[in-house]
Design an enzyme around this catalytic site. Structure first.
Site, PDB file in Angstrom:
ATOM      1  N   LYS A  19       0.733  -1.293   0.070  1.00 52.84           N
ATOM      2  CA  LYS A  19      -0.065  -0.083  -0.042  1.00 52.84           C
ATOM      3  C   LYS A  19       0.937   1.444   0.154  1.00 52.84           C
ATOM      4  O   LYS A  19       0.565   2.118  -0.675  1.00 52.84           O
ATOM      5  CB  LYS A  19      -0.716  -0.020   1.246  1.00 52.84           C
ATOM      6  CG  LYS A  19      -1.973  -0.994   1.373  1.00 52.84           C
ATOM      7  CD  LYS A  19      -3.128  -0.867   2.483  1.00 52.84           C
ATOM      8  CE  LYS A  19      -2.246  -0.928   3.801  1.00 52.84           C
ATOM      9  NZ  LYS A  19      -1.883  -2.184   4.017  1.00 52.84           N
ATOM     10  N   ARG A  92      -9.005   0.866   9.880  1.00 55.63           N
ATOM     11  CA  ARG A  92      -8.529  -0.350   9.790  1.00 55.63           C
ATOM     12  C   ARG A  92      -9.667  -1.293  10.837  1.00 55.63           C
ATOM     13  O   ARG A  92      -9.405  -2.489  11.107  1.00 55.63           O
ATOM     14  CB  ARG A  92      -7.315  -0.521  10.671  1.00 55.63           C
ATOM     15  CG  ARG A  92      -6.111  -0.888   9.701  1.00 55.63           C
ATOM     16  CD  ARG A  92      -4.816  -1.123  10.573  1.00 55.63           C
ATOM     17  NE  ARG A  92      -3.924  -1.503  10.068  1.00 55.63           N
ATOM     18  CZ  ARG A  92      -2.672  -0.893   9.588  1.00 55.63           C
ATOM     19  NH1 ARG A  92      -2.821   0.430   9.379  1.00 55.63           N
ATOM     20  NH2 ARG A  92      -1.438  -1.360   9.651  1.00 55.63           N
ATOM     21  N   ARG A 131      12.831  -8.494   4.576  1.00 56.13           N
ATOM     22  CA  ARG A 131      13.183  -7.094   4.610  1.00 56.13           C
ATOM     23  C   ARG A 131      14.131  -6.689   5.784  1.00 56.13           C
ATOM     24  O   ARG A 131      14.194  -7.254   6.948  1.00 56.13           O
ATOM     25  CB  ARG A 131      12.045  -6.181   4.899  1.00 56.13           C
ATOM     26  CG  ARG A 131      11.776  -4.928   4.477  1.00 56.13           C
ATOM     27  CD  ARG A 131      10.476  -4.475   3.780  1.00 56.13           C
ATOM     28  NE  ARG A 131       9.579  -4.557   5.119  1.00 56.13           N
ATOM     29  CZ  ARG A 131       8.404  -4.544   4.664  1.00 56.13           C
ATOM     30  NH1 ARG A 131       7.832  -4.166   3.361  1.00 56.13           N
ATOM     31  NH2 ARG A 131       7.509  -4.660   5.692  1.00 56.13           N
ATOM     32  N   ARG A 164      13.083  -4.632  11.314  1.00 53.86           N
ATOM     33  CA  ARG A 164      12.322  -3.998  11.961  1.00 53.86           C
ATOM     34  C   ARG A 164      11.482  -4.933  12.811  1.00 53.86           C
ATOM     35  O   ARG A 164      11.123  -5.991  12.636  1.00 53.86           O
ATOM     36  CB  ARG A 164      11.293  -3.238  11.032  1.00 53.86           C
ATOM     37  CG  ARG A 164      11.258  -1.489  11.024  1.00 53.86           C
ATOM     38  CD  ARG A 164      10.578  -1.208   9.943  1.00 53.86           C
ATOM     39  NE  ARG A 164       9.027  -1.576   9.859  1.00 53.86           N
ATOM     40  CZ  ARG A 164       8.174  -0.996   9.029  1.00 53.86           C
ATOM     41  NH1 ARG A 164       8.393  -0.216   8.267  1.00 53.86           N
ATOM     42  NH2 ARG A 164       6.875  -1.285   9.331  1.00 53.86           N
ATOM     43  N   ARG A 175      -0.116  -9.715  12.616  1.00 55.13           N
ATOM     44  CA  ARG A 175      -0.596  -8.373  12.365  1.00 55.13           C
ATOM     45  C   ARG A 175      -1.794  -8.949  11.029  1.00 55.13           C
ATOM     46  O   ARG A 175      -2.731  -8.406  11.012  1.00 55.13           O
ATOM     47  CB  ARG A 175       0.358  -7.715  11.388  1.00 55.13           C
ATOM     48  CG  ARG A 175       1.339  -6.958  12.342  1.00 55.13           C
ATOM     49  CD  ARG A 175       2.595  -6.326  11.609  1.00 55.13           C
ATOM     50  NE  ARG A 175       2.147  -4.874  11.082  1.00 55.13           N
ATOM     51  CZ  ARG A 175       2.852  -4.481  10.023  1.00 55.13           C
ATOM     52  NH1 ARG A 175       3.694  -5.083   9.752  1.00 55.13           N
ATOM     53  NH2 ARG A 175       2.492  -3.247   9.451  1.00 55.13           N
TER      54      ARG A 175
END
Ligand code: AMP
Length: 218
Positions: A19, A92, A131, A164, A175
């Site tokens: 997104k 959300r 990542r 992260r 999540r």
């Protein structure tokens, strides 16, 4: 040529669906600001504000920050008098979506549509957990698609790369389950009012962007 009608959309999709990347492309094309509640929360944390401190625990464990905190923050942004917007990572929950309709109605800047980026959950876990970033200069890497030349070291400054907290597998899965439980009910919410458009979020960045523009239709 950029469109003359100001864009007013919500980008919906599981965390890691891309997104943020697509929002940046939309900003450049339609010249309207991106409003990312995740980015605002990260900035608040960095600045050490009370809001940032309150949000921290939820964010690091992959949970949603309570609606009250988020709505206050969005209200503050809308006070800036936007004519167009790309909402990224907000709403959300159904209560957030209901509150958004009320906030926008009183400002006469109604939402024109909701674009949902659909991506397979296993693909999201693979993307997020690979990542890595450099805490010194912010360079981003991906263990599979864009690996550093030397394992775990930044190509530019040789600093040690980090993952992260919210990209750790356990957090990513948390999540996703938060998304399924609390955000997926937004699909029927927006479908009922004829505002939902679904776009396949896999493939190249340009390809996905073209699909989004086609779904927007201007
Ligand atoms: P994001 O960068 O959009 O994935 O957001 C990172 C984290 O910030 C999320 O995992 C949540 O903890 C929190 N967050 C961002 N936006 C919202 C929202 N609209 N409602 C609740 N929590 C949010």
């Amino acid at each position: 040529m950029a469109a003359s009608k100001p864009l007013r959309i919500v980008l919906l999709g599981p965390p890691g669906a891309g997104k943020g990347t697509q929002a940046q492309r939309l900003v450049a094309h339609y010249h309207v600001p991106q409003l990312s509640t995740g980015d605002i929360l990260r900035a608040e944390r960095k600045a050490g504000t009370a809001l940032g401190k309150e949000a921290q625990g939820y964010m690091d464990s992959g949970k949603l920050v309570p609606d009250g905190l988020i709505l206050g923050l969005v209200e503050r942004e809308l006070e800036k008098g936007l004519t167009g917007y790309i909402l990224d990572g907000f709403p959300r929950t159904v209560p957030q979506a209901e509150a958004l309709d009320i906030m926008l109605a009183s400002r006469a800047v109604p939402l024109e549509g909701v674009i949902e980026l659909t991506v397979d959950y296993d693909e999201i876990v693979r993307r997020a957990t690979g990542r890595r970033s450099c805490p010194n200069d912010g360079s981003m890497y991906h263990l599979q698609s864009n690996p550093p030349k030397v394992d775990d070291k930044c190509d530019k400054c040789q600093g040690a790369l980090v993952q992260r907290d919210d990209d750790k597998e356990e957090t990513v899965r948390k999540r996703i389950s938060e998304y399924e439980e609390k955000t997926a009910p937004l699909r029927p919410f927006y479908e009922k009012s004829g505002r939902l458009k679904r776009v396949t979020g896999t493939g190249g960045i340009d390809e996905i962007f073209e699909r989004i523009k086609a779904a927007i239709g201007h």
